[in-house]
Design a protein around this motif. Structure first.
Motif, PDB file in Angstrom:
ATOM      1  N   TYR A  56     -28.811 -22.890 -25.413  1.00  0.00           N
ATOM      2  CA  TYR A  56     -27.544 -23.136 -24.711  1.00  0.00           C
ATOM      3  C   TYR A  56     -26.439 -23.441 -25.719  1.00  0.00           C
ATOM      4  CZ  TYR A  56     -31.200 -24.349 -21.320  1.00  0.00           C
ATOM      5  OH  TYR A  56     -32.332 -24.346 -20.530  1.00  0.00           O
TER       6      TYR A  56
ATOM      7  N   TRP B  34     -37.895 -23.156 -18.012  1.00  0.00           N
ATOM      8  CA  TRP B  34     -36.845 -22.641 -17.176  1.00  0.00           C
ATOM      9  C   TRP B  34     -36.563 -23.500 -15.956  1.00  0.00           C
ATOM     10  CZ3 TRP B  34     -33.075 -20.318 -18.573  1.00  0.00           C
ATOM     11  CH2 TRP B  34     -32.348 -19.408 -17.799  1.00  0.00           C
TER      12      TRP B  34
ATOM     13  N   ASN C 265     -35.720 -26.861 -13.698  1.00  0.00           N
ATOM     14  CA  ASN C 265     -34.595 -27.761 -13.892  1.00  0.00           C
ATOM     15  C   ASN C 265     -34.977 -29.100 -14.482  1.00  0.00           C
ATOM     16  OD1 ASN C 265     -35.953 -28.615 -11.680  1.00  0.00           O
ATOM     17  ND2 ASN C 265     -34.167 -28.962 -10.424  1.00  0.00           N
ATOM     18  N   GLN C 266     -36.257 -29.434 -14.519  1.00  0.00           N
ATOM     19  CA  GLN C 266     -36.582 -30.737 -15.071  1.00  0.00           C
ATOM     20  C   GLN C 266     -36.858 -30.700 -16.564  1.00  0.00           C
ATOM     21  OE1 GLN C 266     -38.335 -29.098 -12.729  1.00  0.00           O
ATOM     22  NE2 GLN C 266     -40.507 -29.563 -12.791  1.00  0.00           N
ATOM     23  N   ASP C 267     -36.705 -29.537 -17.188  1.00  0.00           N
ATOM     24  CA  ASP C 267     -36.939 -29.479 -18.618  1.00  0.00           C
ATOM     25  C   ASP C 267     -35.773 -30.102 -19.371  1.00  0.00           C
ATOM     26  OD1 ASP C 267     -38.648 -26.316 -18.516  1.00  0.00           O
ATOM     27  OD2 ASP C 267     -39.441 -28.340 -18.604  1.00  0.00           O
ATOM     28  N   THR C 268     -36.099 -31.025 -20.233  1.00  0.00           N
ATOM     29  CA  THR C 268     -35.075 -31.741 -20.984  1.00  0.00           C
ATOM     30  C   THR C 268     -34.407 -30.809 -21.977  1.00  0.00           C
ATOM     31  OG1 THR C 268     -36.344 -33.778 -20.792  1.00  0.00           O
ATOM     32  CG2 THR C 268     -34.688 -33.678 -22.533  1.00  0.00           C
ATOM     33  N   GLN C 269     -33.105 -30.944 -22.106  1.00  0.00           N
ATOM     34  CA  GLN C 269     -32.368 -30.218 -23.129  1.00  0.00           C
ATOM     35  C   GLN C 269     -32.123 -31.142 -24.319  1.00  0.00           C
ATOM     36  OE1 GLN C 269     -28.947 -27.970 -21.794  1.00  0.00           O
ATOM     37  NE2 GLN C 269     -29.968 -27.402 -19.897  1.00  0.00           N
ATOM     38  N   TYR C 270     -32.398 -30.623 -25.502  1.00  0.00           N
ATOM     39  CA  TYR C 270     -32.225 -31.372 -26.739  1.00  0.00           C
ATOM     40  C   TYR C 270     -31.102 -30.734 -27.542  1.00  0.00           C
ATOM     41  CZ  TYR C 270     -36.724 -33.343 -25.441  1.00  0.00           C
ATOM     42  OH  TYR C 270     -37.730 -33.964 -24.760  1.00  0.00           O
ATOM     43  N   PHE C 271     -30.226 -31.580 -28.036  1.00  0.00           N
ATOM     44  CA  PHE C 271     -29.004 -31.098 -28.653  1.00  0.00           C
ATOM     45  C   PHE C 271     -29.053 -31.145 -30.173  1.00  0.00           C
ATOM     46  CE2 PHE C 271     -26.004 -30.469 -25.159  1.00  0.00           C
ATOM     47  CZ  PHE C 271     -26.733 -30.991 -24.111  1.00  0.00           C
TER      48      PHE C 271
END
Lengths: 114, 114
Positions: B34, B97, B99-105
């Motif tokens: 993303y 994919w 919605n509960q998958d954490t996004q790491y920045f």
């Protein structure tokens, strides 16, 4: 349209105090909620998330958050803050889409005074 | 352990000049990727997402484009910068994919357009 509201733009506390950072959302479907922390000039660090089950979730560094469906809230709490907790805190919500889109609140600046 | 690297750390560019920002994920195969943009002092807005090599979807139109030339690489670019492109660009990844998958920045790239 999902929205996330963080009503407090700035919160100031003293070291050792407890703190609650508020987050309210508006979305009627199945969602997941998360909190991130951003220290000045840095990227976002994941703190915790809620999708289902126990409404109180534990995160890193002593943070916890409580989900309330009736209040549409997901407030973040810490029992005893440290000066290093000074940062911007973002609440984010995501629902089941194909984009993995996180909708962020405007953030709350937490200042911890010594 | 997964690591996410963004380059450059910061850029100062002239209006009308081209731009290319990069993001690399190591330690995880086939991540979802993303791009987010954060105006100075503002909240984050998702720009693009990608689930596989060569496939990128736009979420918000900001006269920017993105590409995923390799499994572990995500590029954000434009041929002509605008003043409004100034801000903080963050790359993020997630495992799956749902919605509960954490996004790491990542650490972000700060862009100033003059």
């Amino acid at each position: 349209t999902q929205t996330v509201s963080q009503s407090d733009a700035h919160v100031t506390v003293f070291e050792g105090d407890s703190v609650e950072l508020r987050c309210n959302y508006s979305y009627g479907g199945s969602i997941y909620l998360s909190w991130y922390i951003q220290h000045h000039g840095h990227g976002l660090q994941f703190l915790l998330k809620y999708y289902s089950g126990n409404p109180v979730v534990q995160g890193v560094n002593g943070f916890e958050a409580e989900f309330s469906k009736s209040d549409s809230s997901f407030h973040l709490r810490k029992a005893s803050v440290h000066w290093s907790d000074s940062a911007v805190y973002f609440c984010a919500v995501s629902h089941n889409t194909n984009t993995g889109k996180l909708t962020f609140g405007d953030g709350t600046v937490l200042t911890v005074k010594p | 352990a997964q690591t996410i690297h963004q380059w450059p750390v910061a850029e100062i560019k002239a209006v009308g000049s081209p731009l290319s920002l990069g993001c690399t994920i190591k330690g995880k195969s086939s991540p979802n990727l993303y791009w987010y943009w954060q105006a100075t002092g503002g909240t984050l807005q998702q720009l693009f997402y990608s689930i596989t090599v060569g496939q990128v979807e736009s979420v918000v139109q900001l006269n920017l484009s993105a590409s995923r030339p390799k499994d572990d690489q995500f590029i954000l670019s434009t041929e002509k910068l605008l003043l409004s492109h100034s801000g903080f660009y963050l790359c993020a990844w997630s495992l799956g994919w749902v919605n509960q998958d954490t996004q790491y920045f990542g650490p972000g790239t700060r862009l100033l357009v003059l």
